[in-house]
Every structure is written in structure tokens, then in C-alpha cells.
Design an enzyme around this catalytic site. Sequence first.
Site, mmCIF file in Angstrom:
data_model
loop_
_atom_site.group_PDB
_atom_site.id
_atom_site.type_symbol
_atom_site.label_atom_id
_atom_site.label_comp_id
_atom_site.label_asym_id
_atom_site.label_seq_id
_atom_site.Cartn_x
_atom_site.Cartn_y
_atom_site.Cartn_z
ATOM 1 N N ASP A 274 0.867 -1.187 0.000
ATOM 2 C CA ASP A 274 0.000 0.000 0.000
ATOM 3 C C ASP A 274 0.897 1.227 0.000
ATOM 4 O OD1 ASP A 274 -1.930 2.089 0.637
ATOM 5 O OD2 ASP A 274 -3.257 0.504 1.334
ATOM 6 N N LYS B 20 0.640 3.005 5.844
ATOM 7 C CA LYS B 20 -0.335 1.988 6.247
ATOM 8 C C LYS B 20 0.315 0.623 6.417
ATOM 9 C CE LYS B 20 -4.607 3.968 4.498
ATOM 10 N NZ LYS B 20 -5.741 3.849 3.571
ATOM 11 N N CYS C 228 -14.854 5.649 -1.588
ATOM 12 C CA CYS C 228 -15.374 5.783 -0.215
ATOM 13 C C CYS C 228 -15.327 7.221 0.269
ATOM 14 C CB CYS C 228 -14.566 4.909 0.739
ATOM 15 S SG CYS C 228 -14.766 3.182 0.412
ATOM 16 N N CYS D 215 -12.329 -13.917 -23.525
ATOM 17 C CA CYS D 215 -11.792 -12.884 -22.623
ATOM 18 C C CYS D 215 -10.357 -12.518 -23.036
ATOM 19 C CB CYS D 215 -11.811 -13.422 -21.188
ATOM 20 S SG CYS D 215 -10.951 -12.361 -20.027
ATOM 21 N N CYS E 286 -16.928 22.892 -3.623
ATOM 22 C CA CYS E 286 -17.217 21.499 -3.237
ATOM 23 C C CYS E 286 -16.276 21.122 -2.089
ATOM 24 C CB CYS E 286 -17.093 20.549 -4.424
ATOM 25 S SG CYS E 286 -15.421 20.387 -5.043
HETATM 26 N N1 LIG Z 1 -2.444 0.215 -6.748
HETATM 27 C C1 LIG Z 1 -2.463 0.149 -5.418
HETATM 28 N N2 LIG Z 1 -1.403 -0.322 -4.757
HETATM 29 C C2 LIG Z 1 -1.400 -0.399 -3.408
HETATM 30 N N3 LIG Z 1 -2.438 -0.022 -2.647
HETATM 31 C C3 LIG Z 1 -3.512 0.466 -3.261
HETATM 32 C C4 LIG Z 1 -3.596 0.577 -4.666
HETATM 33 N N4 LIG Z 1 -4.801 1.096 -4.985
HETATM 34 C C5 LIG Z 1 -5.437 1.304 -3.821
HETATM 35 N N5 LIG Z 1 -4.673 0.943 -2.783
HETATM 36 C C6 LIG Z 1 -4.982 1.034 -1.351
HETATM 37 O O1 LIG Z 1 -6.164 0.315 -1.101
HETATM 38 C C7 LIG Z 1 -6.752 0.844 0.081
HETATM 39 C C8 LIG Z 1 -8.233 0.944 -0.154
HETATM 40 O O2 LIG Z 1 -8.864 1.108 1.070
HETATM 41 P P1 LIG Z 1 -9.920 2.215 1.427
HETATM 42 O O3 LIG Z 1 -10.663 2.646 0.237
HETATM 43 O O4 LIG Z 1 -10.672 1.698 2.590
HETATM 44 O O5 LIG Z 1 -8.921 3.345 1.954
HETATM 45 P P2 LIG Z 1 -8.714 4.886 1.653
HETATM 46 O O6 LIG Z 1 -8.345 5.078 0.233
HETATM 47 O O7 LIG Z 1 -7.742 5.335 2.688
HETATM 48 O O8 LIG Z 1 -10.124 5.497 1.972
HETATM 49 P P3 LIG Z 1 -10.675 6.963 1.766
HETATM 50 O O9 LIG Z 1 -11.246 6.904 0.371
HETATM 51 O O10 LIG Z 1 -11.678 7.116 2.826
HETATM 52 O O11 LIG Z 1 -9.518 7.905 1.870
HETATM 53 C C9 LIG Z 1 -6.097 2.190 0.374
HETATM 54 O O12 LIG Z 1 -5.302 2.094 1.498
HETATM 55 C C10 LIG Z 1 -5.274 2.443 -0.881
HETATM 56 O O13 LIG Z 1 -4.100 3.161 -0.636
HETATM 57 ZN ZN LIG Z 2 -11.238 -13.614 -18.126
#
Ligand SMILES: Nc1ncnc2c1ncn2[C@@H]1O[C@H](COP(=O)(O)OP(=O)(O)OP(=O)(O)O)[C@@H](O)[C@H]1O
Ligand SMILES: [Zn+2]
Length: 514
Positions: free
Chosen positions: A106, A130, A250, A309, A451
Site C-alpha cells: 500500500d 499503512k 469511499c 476474454c 465542493c
Molecule cells: N495500486 C495500489 N497499490 C497499493 N495499494 C492500493 C492501490 N490502490 C489502492 N490501494 C490502497 O487500497 C486501500 C483501499 O482502502 P480504502 O478505500 O478503505 O482506503 P482509503 O483510500 O484510505 O479510503 P478513503 O477513500 O476514505 O480515503 C487504500 O489504502 C489504498 O491506498
Molecule cells: Zn477472463
Amino acid sequence: MSFNNTMMHRQSTANAASLAKQQGVCSTEDNQSSSAEPSSLAADTYPLCLSEYTRYGRQLILPSWGMPSQLALKRSRVLVVGAGGLGCPAIQYLAAAGVGHITVVDHDVVERSNLARQILHDEATVGLSKVESAERAVQRINPHVRVDSIASAFDKTNAMPLVSSHDLTLDCTDNVLTRYLISDTAVLCSKQVVSGAAQGVEGQLMVLNKNPHNSDAAPKDGSSAAGPSRGPCYRCMFPKAPRPDDVVDCSDGGVFGGITGLVGTLQAVESIKLLSDMGASTPPALLLCSAFSYPPFRSIKLRPARPDCRSCGNPENVESRISDLAQEDYAAFCGLNDVRGQGGSRGGRDRISVQDLAGILQNGAETTQANPRSLLIDVRPKVEYGIVSLPNTCNIPYTDLRRNPSETLRRIRTLQNSVAPISSSGNPSNRSTSKQSTCASKVSPSIYLLCRRGNDSQIAADLLHEAQDEQASTTGNEEVHTFAAQRADGFTFVDVIGGLQAWSKEVDPSFPVY
Ligand SMILES: Nc1ncnc2c1ncn2[C@@H]1O[C@H](COP(=O)(O)OP(=O)(O)OP(=O)(O)O)[C@@H](O)[C@H]1O
Ligand SMILES: [Zn+2]
């Protein structure tokens, strides 16, 4: 827990060596013992260390589990992409159950707004990556688990080595680009993906590329000799990516914490089943859950993988089957190169900083006869407007505006007739939590669009500019002529850079951020 007190009298006859080990965590070497080894009373030949027998005792004694499953789990390497709402509960249960090696990827850092659902993180780890926060939590939960933390994004450059070096991948991310990439990579590596999704009060769970080594179709004679057919990949299910405008994350759409907990936990359960070879025989299915529906769960049987696919189809049926991730333009496929989709400017649109807006609101800078009738329009959804808003704003939700910009223009003109000055007499951040719906100024042609973070307001300004140009070019339109007579140049649409988050940061730190 049981109240049967006969259990209280059972005692193990541990030897001295194993008693010594009872105090601590067994070494990596201890953990490498093979399940095939015959059981022995010598401590070094136990496949688990003593504390693990105790730790995993309640699941070890399950008739459907036992030592072979526990050891299979201990030998497993699991990749978790995303340590957010889904990743946290998934990692928690994988670690507690005894998966031997978990790699967490992450690129994000922990924010306070994550804490209502991302349960491995807490106040003490706000600001930390994280993955580091998750690693610390896993070490607290189960020190027998090895954790590798990768504080960067899962992308085309690391996808293949990561997925191929793990037994299973959990997709706990929140964006379609990464979902396609994870799925395509898993197909190329013949691996399965436990995919979770949660949005609002709803969640989804499925295993992608299930049984990757099986044939695409069930045997025609109906026998189960070849096992269940290979399951669909993400592209089988969604051959076309959704338009970026149709995707809500989210932070924009909101999410119910318990739902991410539910889906993430189910991802862990499904993973544990696959790793211990208990889940392979069930046909591919999509589990849907909805917190406020009855019944809250539904399961839909999925069709097998699609022969055509691009990712997992039969090479003879597919023109350009994906064989090299580097050649794929995922951003283009997901429509993310479209500037508007990212809230970029088409150029020529007027913009204003929050400081300048504060000046206008405070000083009434535009309250001149030459510039009558400004409006400050908040384009956030109604529910967010109801949480907190600046005074003297009107609420026209962005979704309404986008659905019909021309109608919104008409509405703006109507609003000008129920006016109140946008300049406040005192504190510019004199916020209000009421749902006031009208306000305006008699004094400016500018329509300020506001916004939460400054993205939707940019698109709103573009759409309204376009709608105004279109109306002005329409001949014979009485309304436009009337309007043009009132104001030769029409409105100037001005987006407020950075939105309310910037307002809170740069103008009024006491303004709540959510
Ligand atoms: N390509 C990626 N590589 C690594 N982590 C990813 C990737 N795309 C998304 N993530 C991670 O997946 C997680 C998704 O979780 P979630 O949507 O609950 O968290 P968030 O993005 O912190 O939420 P919010 O939208 O409230 O800020 C996040 O921590 C985000 O950084
Ligand atoms: Zn497929």
C-alpha cells in the site's frame, strides 16, 4: 469457551525442551518442519512450537481443520494489496489464524478519517505508512507471522514478481485500474485472487480465476472428474471499464465501517479455505451483502471463464490476448487520461483561491452596482451539505447539475431572485450546520462553485460554461434573449480551488473537515 470442568483437569506432559520453548516464539527453523514428518515426543520434531499449539488450539480441534490444514496455512505466502477498509480485517484474521507469510502492499499513509473502519490503524499510527502500521499490528496479534511491508503502489513494474511469488492474492483496493491489473497478473501467473469490494452499505466478494489449472468448461458427460470449471477473471465479468464519472470511492460516496469489516473478514475466510484446500470444489460465486437489506446476504453463481476474454480466454478465440503487462495502457482503458475525469481544467475557466473568496465574503468586494447578483453554490451532495456548510450558500448537488446543466442554469437564474448578499458582515467562516438552501447576492455576475476538495466544482464550472454557450448560440430562445438582455456576457463561473478542505486549512482551521 466451555463450562465442562472435566477439561480443567487435562494436563500435557511436556518435556523440558518444549517447556523452555513455551516461553517464547519458535524460530523460523522450527516453523519449517514438514507435516509429513511422523509425530514424535522430541520437541524439535513437533511441526508447531508449543505456544502455537495453544494459540491455534480451538481451530486445530475442528474436525474439518486439524494439523494438515494448520500446517498448510503456516507454509502459505499471501499477498494483500491495500491495507485499508478491507485489507485491515483480512490481514487481521489471516494473521490470527496463522498464515506463515503475509506481504502487504500500500502506498498510502494512515489518516484520521481511516480510523472508523481500518482497524489495524489507530491514533498512534496516524501519519505512518499503512503498511508499517499494519505490520506493527500483526506483530502484536501473532508474532509467528512473517510480514513484508511494501510502501509503494502495486503497479505494472512490480505486479508479476509479487503475484507469482505468493500462493494467493487478496484484492483489497478501491479502484478499477488496480482491480484489472491484479486480475490480469493473476491470470498470467495462474494464481487465484480473492477480491473484495465495499461501497456505501453494500459489499461484494468473489474468487477470481478460481481453479486456474482446470479446463474452461465442465465435462460434457456431467462427471466431476476434471473438477469444477475454471472461474472467471475480472475482465470476464467486466470486459469494459466503467466511465470514471460513474465510479464513486469511499471518500466521496461514504462507506459503512461494519461492511468493510464483514467483506474483509470473508476474504480472509475464503483465503484460508483455498490455502488449506477446502474451498476449491465449490463453484465460482459472487456473494453480495447489504447491511440494511433483508436478507443481508445473496449468492449468485458465476458463469465459467469467457472463452473470448482478453485476459484469460482461449488464445485462438482472442485477437490480442494480454501477454505482457508493460504493453497495456490501463489508464487509457479505464478512461483516466480524460482530463475532465480527473477534475482537470479545460483552460479558460475562472478560478479563485479560498483566501480571495474569504476576502469577497468578508469585505463585500463585489458589492458594486456593476457586478450585481453573485451566487456561492455548494455542489456537494445534500447529505454533506447538511453536515456543515458556509453561510450564504445555495446547495445544488453536483449529480443534479451534471444530469442537466441547462436546467441548472435556469435554476441559478431563479435563485437570483431570492437573493441575499454573499458578503457576510463579519467572520467569513461563520459556518452553519443548518440546511439553508437559498442565498445570493444582488451584486456580482460571478457564480462561485464550491465542493469538498475542489474537483467536482471544476467540472461543474465547465459544464455550466458549456451549457451557457450552447444556450447563447441557440437562436429564437426567448429565455436566453431575456437573459442576454439582462447581462450581455452571461455568468462567469468560478471554481473555488481546493474547496472546503482548503478553506479549513487556509482560512478557518475551526471549520470541520470530514
Ligand atoms: N495500486 C495500489 N497499490 C497499493 N495499494 C492500493 C492501490 N490502490 C489502492 N490501494 C490502497 O487500497 C486501500 C483501499 O482502502 P480504502 O478505500 O478503505 O482506503 P482509503 O483510500 O484510505 O479510503 P478513503 O477513500 O476514505 O480515503 C487504500 O489504502 C489504498 O491506498
Ligand atoms: Zn477472463
